[in-house]
Design a protein around this motif. Structure first.
Motif, PDB file in Angstrom:
ATOM      1  N   ALA A  83      -9.715 -10.457 -20.319  1.00  0.00           N
ATOM      2  CA  ALA A  83     -10.098 -10.773 -18.936  1.00  0.00           C
ATOM      3  C   ALA A  83      -8.867 -11.130 -18.111  1.00  0.00           C
ATOM      4  CB  ALA A  83     -11.100 -11.926 -18.919  1.00  0.00           C
ATOM      5  N   ALA A  84      -7.978 -11.896 -18.696  1.00  0.00           N
ATOM      6  CA  ALA A  84      -6.777 -12.302 -17.980  1.00  0.00           C
ATOM      7  C   ALA A  84      -5.918 -11.089 -17.644  1.00  0.00           C
ATOM      8  CB  ALA A  84      -5.982 -13.300 -18.819  1.00  0.00           C
ATOM      9  N   LEU A  85      -5.756 -10.199 -18.616  1.00  0.00           N
ATOM     10  CA  LEU A  85      -4.958  -9.001 -18.377  1.00  0.00           C
ATOM     11  C   LEU A  85      -5.624  -8.134 -17.314  1.00  0.00           C
ATOM     12  CD1 LEU A  85      -3.956  -8.091 -22.046  1.00  0.00           C
ATOM     13  CD2 LEU A  85      -2.495  -9.021 -20.251  1.00  0.00           C
ATOM     14  N   GLU A  86      -6.929  -8.067 -17.353  1.00  0.00           N
ATOM     15  CA  GLU A  86      -7.664  -7.279 -16.367  1.00  0.00           C
ATOM     16  C   GLU A  86      -7.446  -7.838 -14.958  1.00  0.00           C
ATOM     17  OE1 GLU A  86      -9.185  -4.527 -16.369  1.00  0.00           O
ATOM     18  OE2 GLU A  86     -10.001  -4.660 -14.330  1.00  0.00           O
ATOM     19  N   ARG A  87      -7.476  -9.156 -14.843  1.00  0.00           N
ATOM     20  CA  ARG A  87      -7.249  -9.766 -13.529  1.00  0.00           C
ATOM     21  C   ARG A  87      -5.869  -9.413 -12.997  1.00  0.00           C
ATOM     22  NH1 ARG A  87      -9.102 -14.286 -15.533  1.00  0.00           N
ATOM     23  NH2 ARG A  87      -7.264 -15.580 -15.302  1.00  0.00           N
ATOM     24  N   LEU A  88      -4.892  -9.440 -13.885  1.00  0.00           N
ATOM     25  CA  LEU A  88      -3.539  -9.106 -13.438  1.00  0.00           C
ATOM     26  C   LEU A  88      -3.443  -7.633 -13.078  1.00  0.00           C
ATOM     27  CD1 LEU A  88      -1.394 -11.211 -15.918  1.00  0.00           C
ATOM     28  CD2 LEU A  88      -1.978 -11.699 -13.538  1.00  0.00           C
ATOM     29  N   ALA A  89      -4.126  -6.796 -13.830  1.00  0.00           N
ATOM     30  CA  ALA A  89      -4.106  -5.371 -13.541  1.00  0.00           C
ATOM     31  C   ALA A  89      -4.707  -5.111 -12.159  1.00  0.00           C
ATOM     32  CB  ALA A  89      -4.875  -4.596 -14.608  1.00  0.00           C
ATOM     33  N   GLU A  90      -5.783  -5.804 -11.858  1.00  0.00           N
ATOM     34  CA  GLU A  90      -6.396  -5.678 -10.531  1.00  0.00           C
ATOM     35  C   GLU A  90      -5.380  -5.952  -9.437  1.00  0.00           C
ATOM     36  OE1 GLU A  90      -9.496  -8.515 -10.259  1.00  0.00           O
ATOM     37  OE2 GLU A  90     -10.850  -7.426 -11.595  1.00  0.00           O
ATOM     38  N   GLN A  91      -4.533  -6.916  -9.717  1.00  0.00           N
ATOM     39  CA  GLN A  91      -3.555  -7.296  -8.711  1.00  0.00           C
ATOM     40  C   GLN A  91      -2.361  -6.348  -8.677  1.00  0.00           C
ATOM     41  OE1 GLN A  91      -2.938 -11.785  -8.461  1.00  0.00           O
ATOM     42  NE2 GLN A  91      -4.027 -11.554 -10.395  1.00  0.00           N
ATOM     43  N   ALA A  92      -2.402  -5.356  -9.557  1.00  0.00           N
ATOM     44  CA  ALA A  92      -1.337  -4.371  -9.602  1.00  0.00           C
ATOM     45  C   ALA A  92       0.024  -5.022  -9.824  1.00  0.00           C
ATOM     46  CB  ALA A  92      -1.323  -3.534  -8.321  1.00  0.00           C
ATOM     47  N   VAL A  93       0.060  -6.006 -10.719  1.00  0.00           N
ATOM     48  CA  VAL A  93       1.349  -6.632 -11.014  1.00  0.00           C
ATOM     49  C   VAL A  93       2.289  -5.590 -11.598  1.00  0.00           C
ATOM     50  CG1 VAL A  93       0.384  -8.919 -11.400  1.00  0.00           C
ATOM     51  CG2 VAL A  93       0.592  -7.337 -13.303  1.00  0.00           C
ATOM     52  N   GLU A  94       3.568  -5.802 -11.361  1.00  0.00           N
ATOM     53  CA  GLU A  94       4.540  -4.812 -11.817  1.00  0.00           C
ATOM     54  C   GLU A  94       5.014  -5.071 -13.233  1.00  0.00           C
ATOM     55  OE1 GLU A  94       7.619  -3.851  -8.977  1.00  0.00           O
ATOM     56  OE2 GLU A  94       6.370  -4.633  -7.376  1.00  0.00           O
ATOM     57  N   LEU A 139       0.823  -1.202   0.000  1.00  0.00           N
ATOM     58  CA  LEU A 139       0.000   0.000   0.000  1.00  0.00           C
ATOM     59  C   LEU A 139       0.862   1.259   0.000  1.00  0.00           C
ATOM     60  CD1 LEU A 139      -2.705   1.378   0.171  1.00  0.00           C
ATOM     61  CD2 LEU A 139      -2.678   1.048   2.648  1.00  0.00           C
ATOM     62  N   VAL A 140       1.853   1.257   0.840  1.00  0.00           N
ATOM     63  CA  VAL A 140       2.648   2.479   0.951  1.00  0.00           C
ATOM     64  C   VAL A 140       3.763   2.565  -0.093  1.00  0.00           C
ATOM     65  CG1 VAL A 140       4.083   1.459   2.740  1.00  0.00           C
ATOM     66  CG2 VAL A 140       3.991   3.927   2.521  1.00  0.00           C
ATOM     67  N   THR A 141       4.340   1.432  -0.449  1.00  0.00           N
ATOM     68  CA  THR A 141       5.427   1.489  -1.442  1.00  0.00           C
ATOM     69  C   THR A 141       4.881   1.550  -2.862  1.00  0.00           C
ATOM     70  OG1 THR A 141       5.562  -0.915  -1.601  1.00  0.00           O
ATOM     71  CG2 THR A 141       7.002   0.145  -0.010  1.00  0.00           C
ATOM     72  N   ARG A 142       3.614   1.216  -3.001  1.00  0.00           N
ATOM     73  CA  ARG A 142       3.005   1.135  -4.336  1.00  0.00           C
ATOM     74  C   ARG A 142       3.706   0.105  -5.210  1.00  0.00           C
ATOM     75  NH1 ARG A 142       0.215   5.831  -5.327  1.00  0.00           N
ATOM     76  NH2 ARG A 142       0.240   7.278  -3.578  1.00  0.00           N
ATOM     77  N   ARG A 143       4.209  -0.905  -4.568  1.00  0.00           N
ATOM     78  CA  ARG A 143       4.822  -1.979  -5.355  1.00  0.00           C
ATOM     79  C   ARG A 143       4.288  -3.318  -4.849  1.00  0.00           C
ATOM     80  NH1 ARG A 143      10.766  -2.411  -5.711  1.00  0.00           N
ATOM     81  NH2 ARG A 143       9.968  -3.918  -7.193  1.00  0.00           N
ATOM     82  N   SER A 144       3.770  -4.119  -5.773  1.00  0.00           N
ATOM     83  CA  SER A 144       3.156  -5.381  -5.364  1.00  0.00           C
ATOM     84  C   SER A 144       4.154  -6.530  -5.279  1.00  0.00           C
ATOM     85  CB  SER A 144       2.059  -5.762  -6.365  1.00  0.00           C
ATOM     86  OG  SER A 144       2.640  -5.975  -7.644  1.00  0.00           O
ATOM     87  N   GLN A 145       5.335  -6.311  -5.835  1.00  0.00           N
ATOM     88  CA  GLN A 145       6.350  -7.372  -5.875  1.00  0.00           C
ATOM     89  C   GLN A 145       5.848  -8.608  -6.578  1.00  0.00           C
ATOM     90  OE1 GLN A 145       9.406  -7.476  -2.746  1.00  0.00           O
ATOM     91  NE2 GLN A 145       7.645  -7.188  -1.411  1.00  0.00           N
ATOM     92  N   THR A 146       4.930  -8.420  -7.479  1.00  0.00           N
ATOM     93  CA  THR A 146       4.343  -9.555  -8.178  1.00  0.00           C
ATOM     94  C   THR A 146       4.435  -9.348  -9.689  1.00  0.00           C
ATOM     95  OG1 THR A 146       2.770  -9.886  -6.374  1.00  0.00           O
ATOM     96  CG2 THR A 146       2.221 -10.893  -8.472  1.00  0.00           C
ATOM     97  N   LEU A 147       4.775 -10.423 -10.389  1.00  0.00           N
ATOM     98  CA  LEU A 147       4.737 -10.398 -11.841  1.00  0.00           C
ATOM     99  C   LEU A 147       3.593 -11.303 -12.295  1.00  0.00           C
ATOM    100  CD1 LEU A 147       8.533 -10.698 -12.777  1.00  0.00           C
ATOM    101  CD2 LEU A 147       7.152  -8.641 -12.433  1.00  0.00           C
TER     102      LEU A 147
END
Lengths: 340, 340
Positions: free
Chosen positions: B110-121, B57-65
DNA sequence: AAATTATGACCGGTACTAGGA
DNA sequence: TTCCTAGTACCGGTCATAATT
């Protein structure tokens, strides 16, 4: 890069409070359709997307399930993982994968730790190796888990294919062809499934009062290891039938037999296990035991969701194995034996 | 279930401020070793684990690909996905999977949208189907992406195997065996790779001044579809050599030829593509073109990380394909032709 | 003065209360 | 009542800054 739109931005554009925006996003009934429309329009216009980190922080729910898998080149685990993904998504969860090529207690622990860091709400472990079982005891405290093809007392609900019956069916089928006994090419020592298939095979032979050949052949699931076993089996003129613990190894056996001039099914019968998509096109088409991997994946998610929702959960669920008879195991009629 | 320990809990147990705990966790040098020890002990004692949602939340980085993949039963994508996971983890990222069995513009979106929701980097897309290319244009705005085996102008950096050269090598190798021309069993219409392999094949034939057989056979990558093509090819007595667009289809061709009494390699030469682990054990062992899928996965993560770190990125990276010659394509010496 | 440590604002949501139309 | 606004206290970290050795 401009800062992303926030709930407040949406609210002021739509002329409502941030609370109402939240209600719309969470499908609360207490929003007038007309207001909902305005909010949705504002969301659309701003390209707003809810920040799941903020949401997860306050709800304490990550909406993510974890999957641990090993030997991801193998047909079974791969197919199961895929089914898990599908089922999890349909249930509204994201899926995080923590897989390693090879398993030992250390890597399993590391994988579980990674998932724990992500605060996954549940974990599916595909770890059919024996040495995984001890590490499974250390499944994170309160996190629901399901084990696929694990040991009966691994501590978590299990979903597994009935390997013993599958192997027994295969062996019985071979005996039904009129052979005296059945040889076995087993899977790796460390795999529970390999043991179960040995057990089913041995059981049927014993019950039928047949000699149980010494278990001399152990592969590593690969076609190459099956080939090596096949070369040895081809040397032994007494071998009439072979039950091989998986399809790729059976492919190796078929190749070895063919190289050594022993015909299948005329001289030696062969049955595999798994029913990989290619096995119907081996030479000859392979009789095998089908495992319903997708069902395995789906049911594991069912059990996991039940746990997450707090229901009492059956300790385990069995998926049946099914014998698929093709050419490699059907002894031709003696009369037609040499006609072709 | 007790509430999980927080940074403040650790801090008070260790007798320091929460700030100091944070410093310890982030390996800041500005902490006295002795203090660090105390903090680590407190963390251990409480079983403390950092809340990544709060951090994100604070770093704005999800550390997820994120990884998007289709046709996950196929050997290539599966292997590549696995390599991606490994590489991503080593770089300190979590991996979220969004795969579907079949691709169309809607499911990709839909798949890209799901990943976007997860804020992947960052996102790796494995989408070798043509119809994916248009949807790729809608890759989320500022999110770095890499496409595996995509179209040259798909808008993102690409990593791809040199299909055209691989197919050309295979075809040339067959011509070198002394055949007049080479037939081709192609992959599905919608796949870019299928086209590229057709192109490499056709090119070599044209350059060599050989007749280019009409492209009558198109499979769906499955052994069954290869079998169907093989039956047709077996009917045609002029066929001397076949280049098949992947290994499972080649397996189907081999079975069809064998059933129809056409021997490989004595009567017809066959080459596949992919080098799946089993192909060395087909009957006969299959000559094929190896694709280095793990390299594909690794390089895609390299390119993705480079983008994330803001470096200028090469538009694409090529992984070579390599011909692996086995028995199925080697014409026996005419003198020994009928001896066995 | 330099090295540590303490304090408080802030990230973007959810959940609650109180109250207005 | 029913729908909504307004305002605020969180969630658990990180960061900037101030305070203390």
């Amino acid at each position: 890069m401009r800062r992303a739109a926030t709930m407040g931005d949406v609210a002021s554009l739509a002329g409502v409070s941030h609370q109402t925006v939240s209600r719309v996003l969470n499908d609360s009934p207490a929003v007038r359709p007309e207001t909902r429309e305005r909010v949705l329009a504002a969301i659309e216009q701003l390209g707003y997307r809810r920040n799941i980190a903020a949401r997860a922080l306050v709800t304490r729910r990550s909406q993510t399930l974890g999957v641990v898998s090993f030997g991801t080149r193998l047909y079974g685990p791969t197919t199961a993982v895929h089914a898990i993904e599908q089922a999890a998504r349909q249930a509204g969860y994201y899926v995080s994968i923590a897989s390693e090529e090879f398993l030992d207690a250390t890597t399993l622990r590391a994988a579980l730790e990674r998932l724990a860091e992500q605060a996954v709400e549940g974990i599916v472990v595909i770890a059919p190796q024996k040495q995984a079982q001890s590490a499974l005891a250390e499944l994170p405290d309160g996190v629901p888990a399901v084990v696929i093809d694990g040991h009966p007392d691994c501590g978590a609900p299990r979903v597994y294919v009935d390997q013993v019956h599958g192997a027994a069916d295969a062996t019985r089928h071979l005996l039904d062809q009129g052979v005296t006994t059945v040889h076995h090419v087993a899977g790796p020592l460390d795999w529970l499934e390999a043991d179960a298939r040995v057990e089913g095979w041995r059981q049927v032979l014993q019950d039928a009062g047949r000699p149980v050949p010494e278990l001399r052949h152990r592969g590593d699931w690969s076609a190459g290891s099956g080939y090596a076993a096949g070369l040895a089996l081809a040397e032994d003129p007494t071998v009439e039938a072979v039950f091989v613990a998986n399809d790729p190894m059976a492919l190796g056996v078929l190749r070895a037999l063919s190289e050594r001039g022993r015909r299948c099914p005329e001289d030696i019968l062969v049955v595999g296990f798994d029913d990989v998509p290619e096995s119907a096109f081996y030479l000859p088409p392979l009789t095998t035991v089908r495992q319903d991997f997708p069902a395995l994946g789906r049911k594991s998610i069912d059990l996991l969701l039940a746990q997450i929702q707090g229901s009492r959960v059956e300790r385990s669920e069995v998926v049946p194995a099914q014998l698929v008879v093709r050419t490699s195991s059907r002894r031709p009629e003696p009369t037609t034996r040499r006609t072709r």
